[in-house]
Design an enzyme around this catalytic site. Structure first.
Site, PDB file in Angstrom:
ATOM      1  N   GLY A   1       2.198  -9.069   5.867  1.00 42.92           N
ATOM      2  CA  GLY A   1       2.628  -8.367   7.073  1.00 42.92           C
ATOM      3  C   GLY A   1       2.517  -6.871   6.879  1.00 42.92           C
ATOM      4  O   GLY A   1       2.724  -6.362   5.774  1.00 42.92           O
ATOM      5  N   GLY A   2       2.172  -6.132   7.948  1.00 40.12           N
ATOM      6  CA  GLY A   2       2.052  -4.685   7.840  1.00 40.12           C
ATOM      7  C   GLY A   2       1.011  -4.308   6.809  1.00 40.12           C
ATOM      8  O   GLY A   2      -0.152  -4.715   6.879  1.00 40.12           O
ATOM      9  N   ASP A   3       1.437  -3.539   5.805  1.00 45.21           N
ATOM     10  CA  ASP A   3       0.517  -3.133   4.734  1.00 45.21           C
ATOM     11  C   ASP A   3       0.855  -3.841   3.427  1.00 45.21           C
ATOM     12  O   ASP A   3       0.606  -3.326   2.336  1.00 45.21           O
ATOM     13  CB  ASP A   3       0.560  -1.613   4.538  1.00 45.21           C
ATOM     14  CG  ASP A   3       1.961  -1.115   4.178  1.00 45.21           C
ATOM     15  OD1 ASP A   3       2.927  -1.912   4.278  1.00 45.21           O
ATOM     16  OD2 ASP A   3       2.102   0.066   3.793  1.00 45.21           O
ATOM     17  N   GLU A   4       1.418  -5.045   3.537  1.00 49.97           N
ATOM     18  CA  GLU A   4       1.789  -5.828   2.351  1.00 49.97           C
ATOM     19  C   GLU A   4       0.878  -7.042   2.207  1.00 49.97           C
ATOM     20  O   GLU A   4       0.570  -7.722   3.189  1.00 49.97           O
ATOM     21  CB  GLU A   4       3.243  -6.291   2.438  1.00 49.97           C
ATOM     22  CG  GLU A   4       4.244  -5.153   2.382  1.00 49.97           C
ATOM     23  CD  GLU A   4       5.677  -5.645   2.494  1.00 49.97           C
ATOM     24  OE1 GLU A   4       6.572  -4.989   1.959  1.00 49.97           O
ATOM     25  OE2 GLU A   4       5.879  -6.703   3.124  1.00 49.97           O
TER      26      GLU A   4
ATOM     27  N   LEU B   1       0.835  -1.203   0.000  1.00 50.70           N
ATOM     28  CA  LEU B   1       0.000   0.000   0.000  1.00 50.70           C
ATOM     29  C   LEU B   1       0.871   1.254   0.000  1.00 50.70           C
ATOM     30  O   LEU B   1       1.880   1.329   0.700  1.00 50.70           O
ATOM     31  CB  LEU B   1      -0.931   0.009   1.212  1.00 50.70           C
ATOM     32  CG  LEU B   1      -1.945  -1.135   1.312  1.00 50.70           C
ATOM     33  CD1 LEU B   1      -2.885  -0.897   2.493  1.00 50.70           C
ATOM     34  CD2 LEU B   1      -2.755  -1.280   0.029  1.00 50.70           C
TER      35      LEU B   1
END
Length: 203
Positions: A141-144, A101
């Site tokens: 993970g995170g925004d991935e 993102l």
């Protein structure tokens, strides 16, 4: 015992008298046993249901991302291994697509992590709605997010899918507070770019 009257002769035992004397205690004992077995059965069944639910929960925790409900890394890697084995047998191609993102940190910083989590949930739902049932969308993970596209021949098919994914992500802005939601996507294709999972992810 010493053959003294009136015990010098055995007393005849009447079956009817025995039944009459012991019927009620026997019935109570049987009822208690049946009640105990019923309670034991119900408790065992309750424990089995709880155990099954617990195993199901552990399986979900081991294979699903708790925020989005998408498959996590473990499940994605398993599915990728199966997809590559299937592709080697059938001659189809497999694409590994990493979507990151853009500008997501600004949403977290200005609106808070709760809003960021809601955006991630919207993005996950949007991505999943564009894929076929045979494909996989997972949170890396995170925004991935990683998308696994199976069973295609031409790279243009993946390109069209990625266009739909980007459009779905762009419309996942219900909780973004006016901040635009977009993504950058990198794609590697088996067997064109790499032949093993590690190199596909690296590419």
């Amino acid at each position: 015992r010493h053959h003294i009257y009136p015990y010098d002769k055995p007393e005849p035992i009447s079956l009817g008298a025995v039944i009459q004397q012991y019927l009620l205690p026997a019935f109570i004992a049987l009822a208690v046993v049946l009640l105990g077995l019923t309670i034991l059965y119900l408790r065992t069944r309750q424990l089995n249901v709880a155990l099954h639910a617990s195993r199901q929960k552990l399986s979900e925790m081991a294979h699903q991302d708790p925020l989005t409900g998408l498959p996590n890394r473990n499940l994605l890697e398993d599915r990728l291994t199966l997809a590559l084995a299937h592709a080697r047998r059938t001659g189809f191609k497999v694409a590994v697509c990493l979507a990151d993102l853009d500008g997501f940190k600004a949403i977290n910083d200005h609106l808070g992590h709760k809003a960021g989590d809601e955006v991630l949930q919207d993005v996950a739902a949007g991505i999943q709605s564009t894929l076929r049932a045979s494909d996989t969308a997972s949170r890396w993970g995170g925004d991935e997010f990683v998308l696994l596209i199976n069973d295609f021949i031409e790279a243009s098919q993946v390109e069209e899918t990625m266009k739909r994914v980007l459009a779905a992500i762009a419309h996942s802005d219900a909780h973004s507070g006016g901040y635009p939601v977009s993504a950058s996507i990198g794609v590697s294709i088996f067997p064109t770019d790499a032949l093993d999972p590690h190199t596909l992810f690296k590419q």
